[in-house]
Design a protein around this motif. Structure first.
Motif, mmCIF file in Angstrom:
data_model
loop_
_atom_site.group_PDB
_atom_site.id
_atom_site.type_symbol
_atom_site.label_atom_id
_atom_site.label_comp_id
_atom_site.label_asym_id
_atom_site.label_seq_id
_atom_site.Cartn_x
_atom_site.Cartn_y
_atom_site.Cartn_z
ATOM 1 N N SER A 25 0.662 -1.040 -0.121
ATOM 2 C CA SER A 25 0.115 -0.129 0.072
ATOM 3 C C SER A 25 1.040 1.213 -0.127
ATOM 4 O O SER A 25 0.519 2.147 -0.638
ATOM 5 C CB SER A 25 -0.759 0.064 1.167
ATOM 6 O OG SER A 25 -2.186 -0.644 0.969
ATOM 7 N N PRO B 248 -3.479 1.975 -3.515
ATOM 8 C CA PRO B 248 -4.398 1.519 -4.454
ATOM 9 C C PRO B 248 -5.576 2.554 -4.887
ATOM 10 O O PRO B 248 -6.148 2.314 -5.969
ATOM 11 C CB PRO B 248 -5.186 0.320 -3.482
ATOM 12 C CG PRO B 248 -5.032 1.012 -2.122
ATOM 13 C CD PRO B 248 -3.520 1.342 -2.103
ATOM 14 N N GLY C 278 -2.239 2.776 -9.062
ATOM 15 C CA GLY C 278 -2.779 1.807 -8.457
ATOM 16 C C GLY C 278 -4.098 1.378 -8.980
ATOM 17 O O GLY C 278 -4.338 0.282 -9.246
ATOM 18 N N LYS D 1 -4.732 -1.767 -11.223
ATOM 19 C CA LYS D 1 -5.733 -2.870 -10.621
ATOM 20 C C LYS D 1 -6.657 -3.240 -11.847
ATOM 21 O O LYS D 1 -6.930 -4.426 -12.031
ATOM 22 C CB LYS D 1 -6.804 -2.221 -9.708
ATOM 23 C CG LYS D 1 -7.902 -3.211 -9.038
ATOM 24 C CD LYS D 1 -8.608 -2.700 -7.988
ATOM 25 C CE LYS D 1 -9.661 -3.760 -7.691
ATOM 26 N NZ LYS D 1 -10.760 -3.226 -6.881
ATOM 27 N N ARG E 63 -3.259 -5.996 -6.358
ATOM 28 C CA ARG E 63 -3.969 -6.052 -4.829
ATOM 29 C C ARG E 63 -2.943 -5.445 -4.029
ATOM 30 O O ARG E 63 -1.700 -6.382 -4.006
ATOM 31 C CB ARG E 63 -4.428 -7.440 -4.367
ATOM 32 C CG ARG E 63 -5.644 -7.559 -5.314
ATOM 33 C CD ARG E 63 -6.927 -6.866 -5.088
ATOM 34 N NE ARG E 63 -8.089 -7.487 -5.609
ATOM 35 C CZ ARG E 63 -8.435 -7.444 -7.067
ATOM 36 N NH1 ARG E 63 -7.453 -6.758 -7.933
ATOM 37 N NH2 ARG E 63 -9.454 -8.070 -7.646
ATOM 38 N N PRO E 64 -2.945 -4.409 -3.165
ATOM 39 C CA PRO E 64 -1.872 -4.079 -2.225
ATOM 40 C C PRO E 64 -1.575 -5.274 -1.104
ATOM 41 O O PRO E 64 -0.562 -5.241 -0.475
ATOM 42 C CB PRO E 64 -2.325 -2.917 -1.864
ATOM 43 C CG PRO E 64 -3.895 -2.906 -1.914
ATOM 44 C CD PRO E 64 -4.119 -3.855 -3.274
ATOM 45 N N SER F 230 -9.480 -2.330 -1.629
ATOM 46 C CA SER F 230 -8.535 -2.963 -2.311
ATOM 47 C C SER F 230 -7.657 -3.744 -1.351
ATOM 48 O O SER F 230 -7.138 -4.787 -1.530
ATOM 49 C CB SER F 230 -7.596 -2.101 -3.302
ATOM 50 O OG SER F 230 -8.464 -1.494 -4.173
ATOM 51 N N GLU F 231 -7.633 -3.234 -0.275
ATOM 52 C CA GLU F 231 -6.719 -3.530 1.082
ATOM 53 C C GLU F 231 -7.293 -5.094 1.624
ATOM 54 O O GLU F 231 -6.628 -5.929 1.996
ATOM 55 C CB GLU F 231 -6.434 -2.572 1.908
ATOM 56 C CG GLU F 231 -5.498 -1.472 1.160
ATOM 57 C CD GLU F 231 -5.097 -0.528 2.159
ATOM 58 O OE1 GLU F 231 -5.622 -0.267 3.407
ATOM 59 O OE2 GLU F 231 -4.298 0.515 1.992
#
Lengths: 297, 109
Positions: free
Chosen positions: A221, A226, A231, A235, A241-242, B65-66
């Protein structure tokens, strides 16, 4: 209004890319005349599917609450990824065998199998993204925030933007050499299918049916946020994907290993180069057999 | 009659995952591009449920996304996001249809 336009444009980007690739491919193979009805059919089916999916979200969301929707979405993603992968191999086969097919009787069989794939890939591509746009637009039309005219204008502008983008893309792609075209589009389609599988993995792990193994393998991250421009693009393009789970990493790596294996099993050889001595190994077979074996995979 | 049948079916479906009732439930609401609260706290190394209710008039997409989660929520509806077990840390989430204002954090500890 502007935010609405951005949502429409962004959600459709992936679908536009896929439709552009299919059209450019058909055009290159001088199949655009035969293929157009299938492509348009796929687009129409996708629009219909968007509406249906959006309606499902509204009417059945309480009902599908919990896990039903997750399984449904995961299934949709897996089917899309499989079809997309199969389409690349179909395009490759058609690309290399085109001359023989145009002259021979194989033209008929080409129509039925591959073109059905085109319809499905297009419809699912548009349906997946379109259902989100449809939900969003529908809710906007119910709220007092926007007038119906401004929503309609934004949608129309969004569609025009998508069309302009589509035109530019197909023009760019038809200008590429056939070889470059195959390389670029195959990689793009495999990447897209790979990130669909990641989506499916995330949903299945949410239901608990698929373990994460390790919930967070790494955290990038701080390197590539993201929500940053980079990011977001990564994606969309490679399924970045972080904080992936180990299961996601395994699925992604496994998918690419499978692609490598499929390439090894179906080497693309120009027709003339099939040597008689190779027939013994069983890896080089006649087009019909080869076609059957790879469509089963 | 039809409602009874539907609710019976609903009860049946929600009762299906046996372990679900013992999990922690965390509530979050979103209203036209704003989450309340913007910071939520969840347990580390345990499964829990995040219920996101859309109290606004426009649809929202809960996305992180995390956390690897993405869910469209129609106005007036709520969705359940199943999460965990997660290691301690901070996980950002956002409303994809209002990314400028709809920002939040999930703190796992």
């Amino acid at each position: 209004m502007l935010s609405l336009l951005f949502v429409v444009a962004r959600e459709f980007l992936e679908a536009v890319l896929i439709v552009s690739i299919i059209y450019a491919f058909l055009h290159k193979q001088q199949l655009s005349k035969q293929g157009r009805p299938y492509l348009l059919g796929g687009v129409a089916g996708g629009v219909l599917l968007s509406g249906l999916l959006a309606l499902t979200l509204y009417r059945l969301s309480d009902w599908l609450e919990g896990q039903g929707l997750l399984y449904f979405e995961a299934g949709l993603f897996i089917v899309s990824a499989a079809l997309m992968t199969q389409m690349v191999f179909w395009m490759r086969r058609v690309g290399h065998r085109m001359k023989a097919m145009i002259e021979g009787d194989l033209k008929e069989s080409l129509h039925s199998s591959g073109f059905l794939g085109i319809v499905l890939v297009t419809a699912l591509g548009i349906g997946r993204e379109g259902s989100e746009v449809a939900t969003y637009i529908y809710s906007l039309s119910l709220s007092e925030q926007f007038s119906v005219t401004s929503i309609a204008t934004a949608c129309l502008l969004g569609v025009v933007m998508a069309l302009v983008f589509y035109k530019a893309l197909t023009r760019g792609m038809t200008a590429m050499s056939l070889n470059t075209f195959f390389k670029v589009t195959s990689v793009f389609l495999f990447l897209t299918a790979g990130s669909l599988l990641l989506e499916a993995t995330a949903r299945l792990s949410e239901t608990g049916i698929l373990p994460d193994l390790v919930p967070v393998v790494w955290n990038s991250s701080h390197l590539i946020a993201p929500d940053s421009w980079v990011g977001q693009s990564l994606k969309l393009l490679i399924g970045y994907r972080p904080m992936p789970s180990l299961m996601m990493v395994l699925v992604y790596v496994g998918y690419w290993a499978l692609i490598a294996l499929l390439y090894k099993m179906n080497p693309a050889k120009p027709r003339g180069s099939v040597q008689p001595k190779k027939m013994k190994t069983g890896t080089e077979v006649d087009p019909v057999l080869n076609k059957a074996s790879s469509s089963a995979s | 009659m039809r409602n009874t049948l539907l609710s019976l079916l609903f009860i049946g479906m929600s009762a299906a995952p046996a372990q679900a009732d013992t999990e922690t439930v965390i509530n979050l609401s979103v209203k036209d591009g704003f989450f309340t609260p913007t910071e939520i706290v969840g347990p580390a190394n345990a499964k829990f449920k995040l219920v996101v209710k859309n109290e606004g008039t426009t649809a929202e997409e809960f996305e992180s996304s995390e956390l690897n989660r993405e869910k469209v929520i129609a106005p007036g509806k709520s969705v359940t996001v199943f999460l965990g077990p997660l290691p301690a840390g901070t996980y950002k989430f956002e409303g994809e249809f209002h990314p400028k204002t709809a920002q939040g954090k999930l703190i796992i500890r």
